[in-house]
Design a protein around this motif. Structure first.
Motif, PDB file in Angstrom:
ATOM      1  N   CYS A  33       3.412  -2.212   4.050  1.00 53.41           N
ATOM      2  CA  CYS A  33       3.807  -0.831   3.784  1.00 53.41           C
ATOM      3  C   CYS A  33       5.240  -0.656   4.277  1.00 53.41           C
TER       4      CYS A  33
ATOM      5  N   ARG B 167       0.411   2.129   7.715  1.00 54.98           N
ATOM      6  CA  ARG B 167      -0.548   2.302   6.607  1.00 54.98           C
ATOM      7  C   ARG B 167      -1.218   0.989   6.252  1.00 54.98           C
TER       8      ARG B 167
ATOM      9  N   VAL C 298       0.809  -1.226   0.000  1.00 51.84           N
ATOM     10  CA  VAL C 298       0.000   0.000   0.000  1.00 51.84           C
ATOM     11  C   VAL C 298       0.844   1.280   0.000  1.00 51.84           C
ATOM     12  N   ARG C 299       2.158   1.132  -0.222  1.00 49.90           N
ATOM     13  CA  ARG C 299       3.008   2.324  -0.294  1.00 49.90           C
ATOM     14  C   ARG C 299       2.780   3.065  -1.607  1.00 49.90           C
ATOM     15  N   GLU C 300       3.304   4.279  -1.680  1.00 47.32           N
ATOM     16  CA  GLU C 300       3.221   5.074  -2.902  1.00 47.32           C
ATOM     17  C   GLU C 300       4.145   4.472  -3.968  1.00 47.32           C
TER      18      GLU C 300
ATOM     19  N   PRO D 150      -1.756   1.835  -3.715  1.00 48.20           N
ATOM     20  CA  PRO D 150      -1.503   2.826  -2.663  1.00 48.20           C
ATOM     21  C   PRO D 150      -2.697   2.974  -1.720  1.00 48.20           C
TER      22      PRO D 150
ATOM     23  N   GLU E 123       7.878   4.778  -3.583  1.00 47.91           N
ATOM     24  CA  GLU E 123       8.448   3.938  -2.530  1.00 47.91           C
ATOM     25  C   GLU E 123       8.631   2.509  -3.037  1.00 47.91           C
TER      26      GLU E 123
ATOM     27  N   ASN F  17       0.950  -3.369  -6.175  1.00 45.80           N
ATOM     28  CA  ASN F  17       0.920  -2.049  -5.550  1.00 45.80           C
ATOM     29  C   ASN F  17      -0.455  -1.411  -5.709  1.00 45.80           C
TER      30      ASN F  17
END
Length: 98
Positions: free
Chosen positions: A63, A68, A24-26, A42, A29, A40
């Motif tokens: 994350c 997150r 769930v990272r940007e 986000p 990242e 992925n």
């Protein structure tokens, strides 16, 4: 909320299990490295993309540190999805990355 350690995820992958991992990272990242096979989505897009997930499958959420992914797990769990939060996130991940 159910949790799993990075070491447990790594062992399950090494054993050949097919896991559904959502990072769930940007995107920037994730570009620095993610767990092989992770998808992925986000955190800010989970609500809009949850229709892509199957409520009969279990998803491991990841994350950077576990915060997150914990919020994503609570959100998805409240909507009937089977989710597990990877504690410690990628900071604690010692396995391979792609």
């Amino acid at each position: 909320m159910k949790t799993i350690t990075p070491k447990e995820v790594e062992e399950r992958l090494r054993a050949g299990e097919s896991l559904h991992i959502i990072d769930v990272r940007e995107p920037e990242e994730v570009a620095a490295g993610k767990i092989p096979g992770a998808v992925n989505i986000p955190l800010g897009l989970i609500e809009f993309r949850m229709h892509e997930l199957d409520k009969n499958e279990e998803y491991i959420l990841v994350c950077r540190s576990g915060g997150r992914s914990g919020r994503a797990a609570e959100f998805l769990d409240s909507r009937g999805y089977r989710v597990v939060n990877m504690t410690g996130g990628m900071l604690a991940w010692e396995g391979p990355v792609e």
